[in-house]
Design a protein around this motif. Sequence first.
Motif, short mmCIF file in Angstrom:
data_model
loop_
_atom_site.label_atom_id
_atom_site.label_comp_id
_atom_site.label_asym_id
_atom_site.label_seq_id
_atom_site.Cartn_x
_atom_site.Cartn_y
_atom_site.Cartn_z
N UNK A 207 35.19 30.05 23.12
CA UNK A 207 36.32 30.05 24.05
C UNK A 207 37.61 29.52 23.51
N UNK A 208 37.64 29.17 22.23
CA UNK A 208 38.87 28.69 21.62
C UNK A 208 39.72 29.84 21.11
N UNK A 209 40.75 29.50 20.35
CA UNK A 209 41.69 30.50 19.85
C UNK A 209 41.32 31.03 18.48
N UNK A 210 40.24 30.48 17.87
CA UNK A 210 39.92 30.87 16.50
C UNK A 210 40.81 30.17 15.50
N UNK A 211 41.15 28.92 15.79
CA UNK A 211 42.07 28.16 14.95
C UNK A 211 41.48 27.89 13.57
N UNK A 212 42.35 27.46 12.64
CA UNK A 212 41.91 27.06 11.31
C UNK A 212 41.12 25.75 11.41
N UNK A 213 40.24 25.48 10.40
CA UNK A 213 39.38 24.30 10.48
C UNK A 213 40.11 22.98 10.73
N UNK A 214 41.22 22.73 10.05
CA UNK A 214 41.92 21.46 10.27
C UNK A 214 42.40 21.32 11.70
#
Length: 316
Positions: A207-214
């Motif tokens: 359900x997130x935005x697919x953000x970068x790991x950091x």
Amino acid sequence: MSSAERHGWHGIDIGGTKIELVAYDGAFAEVFRERIATPGVDFAAFVAAIVSLVARGDAALRGRAPVGIGLPGIIDTATGRQVSSNVPALNGREVAATLQQALERPVAIGNDCQCFALSEAQGGAADGLPTMFGAIVGTGAGGGYCAEGRLQRGFNGIAGEWGHWTIPAPLLARHALPLLECPCGKQGCLERYVSGPGMSSLHAHYGGSGAEPLAIVARAATGDAAATRALGVHLDLLGHALAGIVLACDPHAIVLGGGLSNLSHLYQQLPAAVQRHLFRGVRVPPILPPRFGAAGGARGAALLARQATSTAGSQP
């Protein structure tokens, strides 16, 4: 003293966007370094670029030195052709034989993950240990295994390719994960879930935005539900993967590499995550950050050349 010991060794790290050569003298001290853009689609231009780089390295060493090269992908041992490289010009080519002929000297080739492991085994985080496993967790997932400071290549030359182990059905079910296709042609490969892009995919799946790991780590620190779940599942899957490495190789240390090796929570939480996937009485070896990190690619390639030269010199 051999010619290689007099003049040194060249290590070349080849990536999709850059090629880096580092020349080391006979005492393995760095004397020359140069980075150029990778000619990614023209094989003749690629070979010419390597020849030119090595010539400048030779000038710095004042002599012709053996060459070690770290390449993405693997070499088909039956044909000698490069497979699964992220440098399109190399796919299907006999890279080792072509470069050896063009450079008119010995060329030792390993994949980039193996070169990382060798660098950390000799002078790196696992220096002096009887065995070690270098586990890359970055854009992809792979590794290398060293015993007594020497790289163990295996029958196919692919020892350490843990990223293409498949995730077992119980883990997929536990975390309600989809069965993802892998570019290697298989389904459910660990690389698709535990790499940097894999962590981003987990974040999107929950359900997130697919953000970068950091960014995922930062969001989890604020209590974000999708980020927290993605990190927890990633930790469990990576713990399962490293437990498999413990059972298969029983290394005295595991050194992490790649972009995710910079995430501090892995060193704090991975030992317990690995232990949960091991049976009673099996201890988790130290899980260590790399000493050389991304800079170890060319260094490991040069060590590969030195290892090959040493082996050849010991032959009757």
